[in-house]
Design a protein around this motif. Structure first.
Motif, short mmCIF file in Angstrom:
data_model
loop_
_atom_site.label_atom_id
_atom_site.label_comp_id
_atom_site.label_asym_id
_atom_site.label_seq_id
_atom_site.Cartn_x
_atom_site.Cartn_y
_atom_site.Cartn_z
N GLN A 104 93.62 117.08 -15.79
CA GLN A 104 92.79 117.99 -15.01
C GLN A 104 91.89 117.19 -14.10
O GLN A 104 91.37 116.14 -14.48
N CYS A 162 87.77 130.90 -23.09
CA CYS A 162 87.81 129.54 -22.54
C CYS A 162 86.43 129.02 -22.17
O CYS A 162 86.11 127.86 -22.44
N HIS A 163 85.61 129.87 -21.56
CA HIS A 163 84.34 129.40 -21.00
C HIS A 163 83.16 129.58 -21.94
O HIS A 163 82.06 129.15 -21.59
N GLY A 169 81.67 126.40 -21.24
CA GLY A 169 82.95 125.72 -21.17
C GLY A 169 83.48 125.35 -22.54
O GLY A 169 82.85 125.62 -23.57
N GLY A 170 84.65 124.73 -22.56
CA GLY A 170 85.25 124.34 -23.83
C GLY A 170 86.60 123.67 -23.61
O GLY A 170 87.16 123.68 -22.50
N ALA A 171 87.12 123.08 -24.68
CA ALA A 171 88.38 122.34 -24.60
C ALA A 171 89.57 123.29 -24.63
O ALA A 171 89.54 124.35 -25.26
N LEU A 172 90.64 122.91 -23.91
CA LEU A 172 91.91 123.63 -23.92
C LEU A 172 92.99 122.69 -24.42
O LEU A 172 92.69 121.61 -24.94
N THR A 173 94.23 123.07 -24.26
CA THR A 173 95.33 122.25 -24.76
C THR A 173 95.75 121.19 -23.74
O THR A 173 95.43 121.30 -22.55
N LYS A 176 93.33 119.52 -21.11
CA LYS A 176 92.64 120.34 -20.12
C LYS A 176 91.38 120.95 -20.74
O LYS A 176 91.20 120.93 -21.96
N TYR A 177 90.52 121.49 -19.91
CA TYR A 177 89.28 122.08 -20.41
C TYR A 177 88.77 123.13 -19.42
O TYR A 177 89.09 123.09 -18.22
N ASN A 180 82.01 123.87 -17.46
CA ASN A 180 80.73 124.53 -17.58
C ASN A 180 80.42 125.26 -16.27
O ASN A 180 80.60 124.71 -15.18
#
Length: 269
Positions: A104, A162-163, A169-173, A176-177, A180
């Motif tokens: 990302q 997700c946010h 905000g926060g972590a994704l797979t 990715k993230y 904020n």
């Protein structure tokens, strides 16, 4: 009447009527296209000079990744049809021009050549290539005109996965993230919804109306100003951080209690 009747019965009459009908349809279509394209270009900032300046900047700074005609390459996607809103979001947040490739593209300080005028010109050039979402006007992103209560309902239904509820905000797979949102401007929030940058889905006007987008912007900007009356906000990341802090504090308290109990027993003996 005899001549007209004879002409109507002629074997080529049906083809003449068909050609006339196709020509009429073509003229009507051309009239609509000529009206809509200039309007679209004007809304995109669309002056010929802006497009020309944008083309020059694009060739110098963007074409190495996106191609000389913005058709895309192995290192950058096509920009045809993404619209001026996507350009404004990606460049104003510092995601573009991109640095090192990764899962990302993060935000970063803008290079010296990137300013509002440069972003506007490149946006006008990209808009001229194939249309797409345009930069929203002031009324579309004015939080004062939105309903934060309704926006909160929409945000919790579509975005907190997700946010986070507060936009932290926060972590994704796959590395990715979700970023904020505290530093994002109302315009950038709106643009993100209509363009779907990186891992974010597109929320077009049929999914979330412009009025509902404005309500969500009102909620996001209002949450930023809220204080944390319960104590430390802990970044407002949510139960993971709160649980970790509770566990650390709890273990530390148990260790202190064990040391105190052991010390008292030694004093008695």
């Amino acid at each position: 009447m005899t001549r007209i009747t004879a002409w109507r019965r002629h074997p080529l009459a049906r083809y003449a009527v068909l050609i006339l009908a196709l020509a009429l349809v073509g003229m009507v279509y051309a009239a609509f296209v000529q009206v809509s394209k200039p309007a679209d270009a004007a809304l995109a900032s669309g002056k010929v000079d802006d497009v020309a300046k944008g083309k020059s900047l694009f060739d110098a700074h963007c074409s190495s990744c996106h191609g000389l005609n913005a058709e895309g390459t192995s290192t950058g996607p096509t920009l045809i049809g993404v619209g001026a809103a996507s350009v404004d979001f990606q460049m104003s947040t510092g995601r573009m021009p991109a640095g090192q490739p990764g899962a990302q593209v993060p935000s970063k300080p803008l290079p010296q050549w990137v300013d509002e005028e440069a972003i506007k010109n490149i946006g006008a050039y990209v808009q001229s290539l194939g249309g797409g979402p345009q930069v929203p006007g002031h009324e579309q992103v004015d939080a004062k005109l939105g309903d934060a209560g309704k926006g909160g309902e929409l945000f919790r239904a579509n975005c907190i996965q997700c946010h986070n509820w507060a936009g932290a905000g926060g972590a994704l797979t796959q590395g990715k993230y979700a970023p904020n949102l505290n530093n994002a401007s109302p315009t950038q929030i709106y643009e993100a919804m209509v363009t779907g940058p990186q891992a974010m889905p597109v929320f077009n006007d049929s999914t979330i109306t412009p009025e509902e987008k404005r309500n969500m912007i009102a909620y996001i900007t209002q949450v930023r100003e809220q204080k944390d009356p319960g104590g430390f906000g802990l970044g407002r990341i949510g139960p993971v951080t709160e649980g970790l802090v509770a566990w650390i504090v709890g273990i530390f308290a148990l260790v202190l209690a064990a040391i105190w109990i052991t010390a008292k027993k030694r004093q008695k003996s």
